[in-house]
Design a protein around this motif. Structure first.
Motif, PDB file in Angstrom:
ATOM      1  N   MET C   1       0.837  -1.193   0.000  1.00  0.00           N
ATOM      2  CA  MET C   1       0.000   0.000   0.000  1.00  0.00           C
ATOM      3  C   MET C   1       0.875   1.247   0.000  1.00  0.00           C
ATOM      4  N   THR C   2       0.655   2.089  -0.945  1.00  0.00           N
ATOM      5  CA  THR C   2       1.422   3.331  -0.995  1.00  0.00           C
ATOM      6  C   THR C   2       1.074   4.186   0.222  1.00  0.00           C
ATOM      7  N   PRO C   3       2.097   4.727   0.920  1.00  0.00           N
ATOM      8  CA  PRO C   3       1.772   5.527   2.117  1.00  0.00           C
ATOM      9  C   PRO C   3       0.937   6.749   1.767  1.00  0.00           C
ATOM     10  N   LEU C   4       0.164   7.164   2.782  1.00  0.00           N
ATOM     11  CA  LEU C   4      -0.721   8.327   2.619  1.00  0.00           C
ATOM     12  C   LEU C   4       0.052   9.569   2.195  1.00  0.00           C
ATOM     13  N   GLN C   5       1.265   9.737   2.773  1.00  0.00           N
ATOM     14  CA  GLN C   5       2.031  10.958   2.531  1.00  0.00           C
ATOM     15  C   GLN C   5       2.305  11.178   1.046  1.00  0.00           C
ATOM     16  N   TYR C   6       2.428  10.102   0.290  1.00  0.00           N
ATOM     17  CA  TYR C   6       2.687  10.246  -1.138  1.00  0.00           C
ATOM     18  C   TYR C   6       1.546  10.990  -1.811  1.00  0.00           C
ATOM     19  N   TYR C   7       0.336  10.560  -1.451  1.00  0.00           N
ATOM     20  CA  TYR C   7      -0.837  11.201  -2.054  1.00  0.00           C
ATOM     21  C   TYR C   7      -0.921  12.671  -1.646  1.00  0.00           C
ATOM     22  N   LEU C   8      -0.593  12.910  -0.377  1.00  0.00           N
ATOM     23  CA  LEU C   8      -0.676  14.288   0.115  1.00  0.00           C
ATOM     24  C   LEU C   8       0.344  15.158  -0.604  1.00  0.00           C
ATOM     25  N   ALA C   9       1.517  14.616  -0.841  1.00  0.00           N
ATOM     26  CA  ALA C   9       2.549  15.365  -1.551  1.00  0.00           C
ATOM     27  C   ALA C   9       2.066  15.687  -2.973  1.00  0.00           C
ATOM     28  N   LEU C  10       1.446  14.670  -3.610  1.00  0.00           N
ATOM     29  CA  LEU C  10       0.908  14.896  -4.956  1.00  0.00           C
ATOM     30  C   LEU C  10      -0.130  16.015  -4.929  1.00  0.00           C
ATOM     31  N   ALA C  11      -1.026  15.967  -3.918  1.00  0.00           N
ATOM     32  CA  ALA C  11      -2.055  16.999  -3.806  1.00  0.00           C
ATOM     33  C   ALA C  11      -1.405  18.360  -3.628  1.00  0.00           C
ATOM     34  N   ALA C  12      -0.390  18.450  -2.768  1.00  0.00           N
ATOM     35  CA  ALA C  12       0.278  19.731  -2.517  1.00  0.00           C
ATOM     36  C   ALA C  12       0.888  20.260  -3.805  1.00  0.00           C
ATOM     37  N   ALA C  13       1.533  19.388  -4.565  1.00  0.00           N
ATOM     38  CA  ALA C  13       2.180  19.824  -5.805  1.00  0.00           C
ATOM     39  C   ALA C  13       1.147  20.331  -6.801  1.00  0.00           C
ATOM     40  N   LEU C  14       0.064  19.575  -6.961  1.00  0.00           N
ATOM     41  CA  LEU C  14      -0.961  19.980  -7.914  1.00  0.00           C
ATOM     42  C   LEU C  14      -1.580  21.320  -7.493  1.00  0.00           C
ATOM     43  N   PHE C  15      -1.777  21.468  -6.195  1.00  0.00           N
ATOM     44  CA  PHE C  15      -2.341  22.705  -5.664  1.00  0.00           C
ATOM     45  C   PHE C  15      -1.432  23.885  -5.996  1.00  0.00           C
ATOM     46  N   ALA C  16      -0.133  23.692  -5.792  1.00  0.00           N
ATOM     47  CA  ALA C  16       0.815  24.775  -6.047  1.00  0.00           C
ATOM     48  C   ALA C  16       0.843  25.131  -7.527  1.00  0.00           C
ATOM     49  N   VAL C  17       0.800  24.117  -8.398  1.00  0.00           N
ATOM     50  CA  VAL C  17       0.788  24.397  -9.837  1.00  0.00           C
ATOM     51  C   VAL C  17      -0.440  25.233 -10.186  1.00  0.00           C
ATOM     52  N   GLY C  18      -1.599  24.817  -9.640  1.00  0.00           N
ATOM     53  CA  GLY C  18      -2.826  25.576  -9.891  1.00  0.00           C
ATOM     54  C   GLY C  18      -2.692  27.007  -9.404  1.00  0.00           C
ATOM     55  N   ALA C  19      -2.177  27.159  -8.189  1.00  0.00           N
ATOM     56  CA  ALA C  19      -2.046  28.494  -7.617  1.00  0.00           C
ATOM     57  C   ALA C  19      -1.140  29.355  -8.487  1.00  0.00           C
ATOM     58  N   TRP C  20      -0.055  28.753  -8.939  1.00  0.00           N
ATOM     59  CA  TRP C  20       0.874  29.498  -9.800  1.00  0.00           C
ATOM     60  C   TRP C  20       0.148  29.987 -11.054  1.00  0.00           C
ATOM     61  N   GLY C  21      -0.614  29.072 -11.664  1.00  0.00           N
ATOM     62  CA  GLY C  21      -1.333  29.441 -12.873  1.00  0.00           C
ATOM     63  C   GLY C  21      -2.323  30.570 -12.617  1.00  0.00           C
ATOM     64  N   VAL C  22      -3.046  30.486 -11.512  1.00  0.00           N
ATOM     65  CA  VAL C  22      -4.036  31.516 -11.200  1.00  0.00           C
ATOM     66  C   VAL C  22      -3.368  32.877 -11.106  1.00  0.00           C
ATOM     67  N   VAL C  23      -2.194  32.896 -10.492  1.00  0.00           N
ATOM     68  CA  VAL C  23      -1.537  34.179 -10.253  1.00  0.00           C
ATOM     69  C   VAL C  23      -0.784  34.657 -11.481  1.00  0.00           C
ATOM     70  N   ALA C  24      -0.263  33.720 -12.276  1.00  0.00           N
ATOM     71  CA  ALA C  24       0.678  34.115 -13.313  1.00  0.00           C
ATOM     72  C   ALA C  24       0.020  34.412 -14.663  1.00  0.00           C
TER      73      ALA C  24
END
Lengths: 166, 628, 102
Positions: C1-24
């Motif tokens: 089972m892939t640890p939970l933290q992996y998914y959370l890291a993926l979510a954080a990265a996707l969130f940051a990409v989205g935020a960057w796009g919104v601002v940029a």
């Protein structure tokens, strides 16, 4: 899907993240939209790895199906008549990129450091059980959301309607 | 029973909302349909409740918990006992009759719907006041009837004197109500409860000084509402309102609220001899004080207004000397005959085309027969003529004072009986006898329509019969049995037998009343030139009485003008200087700060979003550092 | 089972990409698209928590469904605003909408 292997996870994560970054970077909006569709599909796969098959289906239907088409239509309806905008990126984009990277790092650290109460095995329930949850305990929020949708649709129609010439 | 009791106040409320909302546009001259019907049903239900209570069925009902904070709780609840039933009877009967009468009296008025809406609101408030089972609810509706009184006194508000009279009534009542609210707070602080049952059960445990303080503060409220000296000044001015209002609110019901409240609080007052004595002194003084003013007034409604003040003084005297039952008996009877007298005066004014000065009337006896006879019955009852209701109730009050050993009060009260008889018949003789003094008005005079005369006849019935029905034999009549339970805590001495002494006292007071009538006859019928001579002879005294002892002028000199001067000073120095300076300074500060920070508000959405993102980052960073 | 933290890291990265796009990015339609990315990031986190949490199985998934519906509403309104803006100004630059500046 118990015991989903970590290498496979990296592949799925790549399907999500790389198109997302490309989407923000492309100059042509149509390209961006296509990249977005790929990224959304990746998210659907992520849901499958999380035992949430119904969610994955909904993701495909709503995001990949409905929302993407809506966005494509919007892009086509608003073809720039007065030529392309000279600047694709905002003036503050140079500052936003490092800020976003730091945000990702900090968010990752904060989320990763949390002490979570792990379940011994995957908890996401089967579809039947989920529907029971949705229509018994969470029936009221569900109905409220339907109301929100209705209002949003009415509002969208009103906004997009061509104004009458006076 | 519960549903019936609930419906009594609810019907007028519904009708108030209905008439008030739809009256102006849709109902117009039909505005009285709903309100008269509602009050008629309330009247029938009140009769039913009275009969049920008479059979011994009382009701104590908590409907709803209104405020509950910690140990403090106020319930909305009804208490229906014998006292309530009597008040309901007066309020509903006079209220119903006044509603019917108003159809004729207010006919064609521009504010027809408004009148009926207000008067319905008043009926609701008054019913609630009487039905309440705790002091806070009583206080709420005590204020509500005050509000209705204000609205109705100032009903013809384009007239400056009317709106001023309304304001005066409101402000003077404020003085009394302030004391009343302090009394209620004191009850809560010392006893921790406001319900009647709780307060009366715990009253015995209070120290003597505390009970006296509470009683005196409560009595302050009664002094304001029931127009006792020195807060009586608003009631004569309140005659600016339409006459049905004067009859209902300022004679038969609202002004009785003070008497009712003191009677309701009898277990408290029973613990304080000092407070009882104060009540008796104020009541007795007001009785004779107002009666002397009534002797010289020429406005037909003013005479009746001072008479009301005087009669309320009687009731307070009765309460003060411990004749609780007599006070309630007099309240009941007075409600009927004074309501009748006011309605009759309204009929006279209607006949005279709005003229209220008795010196311009005269000879009306033949022209308006029904009004004349009913007026005569009311005046006889007011004078304490043997056999009529006022005779029995007044005698009960006098007997109470005599039996209690309050001989000085008794003497003053007997003199007041004489004065009362005199001014009542001065009124009758000036209005209905002799030759008409204003030929033009007299020629125009006509009897009122049947909607106005029928209520007069209906109210004349209890004016004649209530005394015989309830007060015979004296001191152990029906009303004494009825109210025995309510005042059980306060009446110590057992009712003694009606003996020779009581009979002779009764005969004496009747004789005094008849003597007053005869004197009036002598002055105004036999030798009509006598009054002018007497006025000249008494000189100063006459002027003093005509100007109502200059009470209003004294208030102006001692309170109102100094307050005005002080307010002027506050306005010029404190308000324009300090407060305006501070406000303007704050304004300038805000303008300056706005100018300084304006560039930040660029209107660029993405700029804001970027700032949000940085803010989120900062928050997360702080979190990280704190949990490191 | 892939640890939970992996998914959370993926979510954080996707969130940051989205935020960057919104601002940029300046195009309003792309800004709306990037908002959708951020919502998807949150959905991943919710589904992951739901799968790994010991309490209340499926609660997170219910949340995701509600987010999906709200996101659909948001896209509809956002794109309607974009079209209205285009009709009014013939441009899609977010910075054009600065009528509220102080």
């Amino acid at each position: 899907m118990n015991g989903f292997s970590t290498p496979l996870f990296y592949i799925v994560a790549a399907i999500v993240i790389i198109p997302a970054v490309l989407m923000v970077s492309f100059r042509n909006l149509i390209y961006s939209a296509v990249a977005m569709i790929v990224s959304f599909t990746g998210v659907a796969i992520v849901f499958i790895t999380l035992n949430a098959e119904l969610l994955a289906a909904a993701q495909l239907l709503i995001y990949v199906g409905a929302i993407s088409i809506l966005i494509l239509f919007a892009i086509m309806l608003t073809k720039q008549r007065s030529g392309e905008i000279q600047l694709f990126f905002h003036r503050q984009a140079w500052a936003a990129l490092p800020a976003a990277v730091i945000l990702a790092a900090v968010l990752g650290v904060v989320l990763g450091r949390g002490r979570y109460n792990y379940a011994p095995r995957p908890q996401n329930p089967a579809t039947a059980q989920l529907s029971r949850l949705l229509f018994n305990q969470y029936a009221l929020p569900f109905e409220l959301v339907s109301l929100v949708l209705l209002v949003a649709i009415a509002g969208a129609i009103l906004l997009a309607k061509r104004e009458k010439r006076r | 029973m519960k549903a019936v009791v609930l419906l009594i106040p609810l019907l007028p409320l519904v009708s108030f909302v209905f008439t008030g909302l739809l009256g102006r546009r849709y109902l117009k001259e039909k505005s009285h349909y709903a309100s008269v019907a509602a009050v008629a049903i309330s009247w029938l239900l009140s009769m039913y409740v009275f009969i049920q209570v008479e059979r011994g069925q009382t009701l104590s009902w908590q409907i709803y918990s209104w405020i509950a904070v910690g140990h403090f709780s106020v319930d909305i609840g009804f208490l229906v006992d014998e006292l309530t039933a009597i008040m309901l009877l007066v309020v509903a009967t006079v209220g119903f009759m006044v509603h019917v009468y108003s159809i004729g009296y207010m006919h064609g008025d521009k504010g027809y719907y408004r009148f009926f809406a207000y008067i319905n609101l008043f009926m609701f408030s008054m019913f609630m006041l009487v039905l309440a089972n705790n002091y806070l609810l009583l206080y709420v509706f005590w204020e509500a009837v005050g509000l209705c009184s204000y609205l109705l006194i100032a009903f013809w508000f384009p007239k400056v004197s009317a709106s001023n009279a309304g304001m005066k009534a409101f402000l003077v009542n404020r003085v009394g109500d302030f004391g009343f609210s302090l009394g209620i707070m004191l009850i809560f602080v010392t006893l921790g409860t406001l319900s009647y049952s709780g307060v009366f059960a715990a009253a015995g445990g209070l120290s003597g000084g505390m009970v006296t303080a509470i009683c005196l503060l409560l009595f302050t409220g009664a002094v304001g509402k029931s127009a006792q000296f020195p807060l009586h000044v608003w009631l004569p001015d309140a005659m600016e309102g339409p006459t049905p209002v004067s009859s209902l609110i300022h004679a038969a019901t609202m002004v009785n609220a003070g008497v009712y409240m003191v009677a309701r609080s009898n277990p408290l007052f029973a613990h304080s001899h000092t407070a009882m004595l104060v009540v008796a002194i104020i009541g007795t003084f007001t009785a004779i004080f107002a009666a002397t003013i009534a002797m010289v007034q020429t406005d037909i409604k003013k005479v009746l207004a001072y008479s009301t003040v005087s009669q309320l003084g009687y009731m307070f005297m009765a309460l003060g000397v411990g004749a609780w039952t007599a006070a309630m008996f007099h309240l009941l009877v007075h409600g009927f005959f004074k309501g009748l007298l006011f309605l009759c005066s309204g009929s006279v004014i209607h006949a005279m085309g709005g003229e209220q000065d008795m010196l311009k009337m005269g000879g009306l006896r033949k022209k308006i027969k029904i009004t004349y006879w009913t007026f005569l019955i009311g005046a006889l009852a007011l004078s304490g003529f043997p056999g009529l209701s006022g005779f029995f109730s007044k005698d009960a009050v006098l007997a109470g004072a005599f039996d209690g050993g309050y001989y000085y009060f008794w003497i003053v009260a007997v003199i007041t009986v004489f004065l009362t008889a005199f001014y009542s018949f001065r009124l009758i003789f000036l209005t209905f006898f002799n030759e008409p003094r204003d030929a033009r008005l007299f020629a125009h005079a006509h009897e009122s329509p049947w909607v106005m005369t029928v209520p007069l006849i209906v109210l004349a019935v209890p004016t004649v019969g209530a005394g015989l029905l309830l007060g015979v034999p004296p001191e152990s009549g029906h009303i004494d049995h009825l109210l025995h339970g309510v005042f059980a805590a306060a009446i110590h001495a057992p009712a003694h037998e009606f003996g020779l002494l009581s009979a002779s006292l009764m005969a004496f007071s009747a004789a005094v009343g008849i003597a007053g009538i005869l004197l009036a006859w002598h002055f105004y019928l036999r030798c009509p030139w006598l009054p002018a001579k007497a006025c000249k002879r008494s000189g100063r005294l006459y002027t003093l009485l005509l100007n109502k002892y200059y009470i209003d002028e004294i208030y102006f000199a001692v309170i109102i003008n100094p307050v005005r001067r002080f307010s002027g000073w506050l306005w010029r120095i404190v308000d324009t200087g300090v407060i305006d300076g501070a406000v303007n300074g704050a304004g300038w500060l805000a303008v300056g700060a706005g100018r300084a920070f304006r560039p930040i508000q660029s209107g660029k959405i993405q700029g804001y979003l970027f700032a949000m993102m940085l803010g989120l980052l900062a928050l997360l960073a702080v979190y990280l550092i704190l949990t490191l | 089972m892939t640890p939970l933290q992996y998914y959370l890291a993926l979510a954080a990265a996707l969130f940051a990409v989205g935020a960057w796009g919104v601002v940029a990015r300046r195009n309003i339609i792309l800004v709306v698209m990037c908002l959708e990315l951020m919502l998807n990031a949150v959905n991943i986190a919710l589904a992951a928590f739901s799968n790994y949490s010991a309490i209340g199985p499926g609660r997170g998934e219910v949340f995701v469904f509600i987010v999906l519906a709200v996101a659909a509403a948001e896209v509809a309104v956002g794109l309607a605003i974009g079209i209205a803006m285009y009709r009014l100004r013939e441009r899609l630059d977010v910075d054009e909408l600065d009528d509220l500046k102080g």
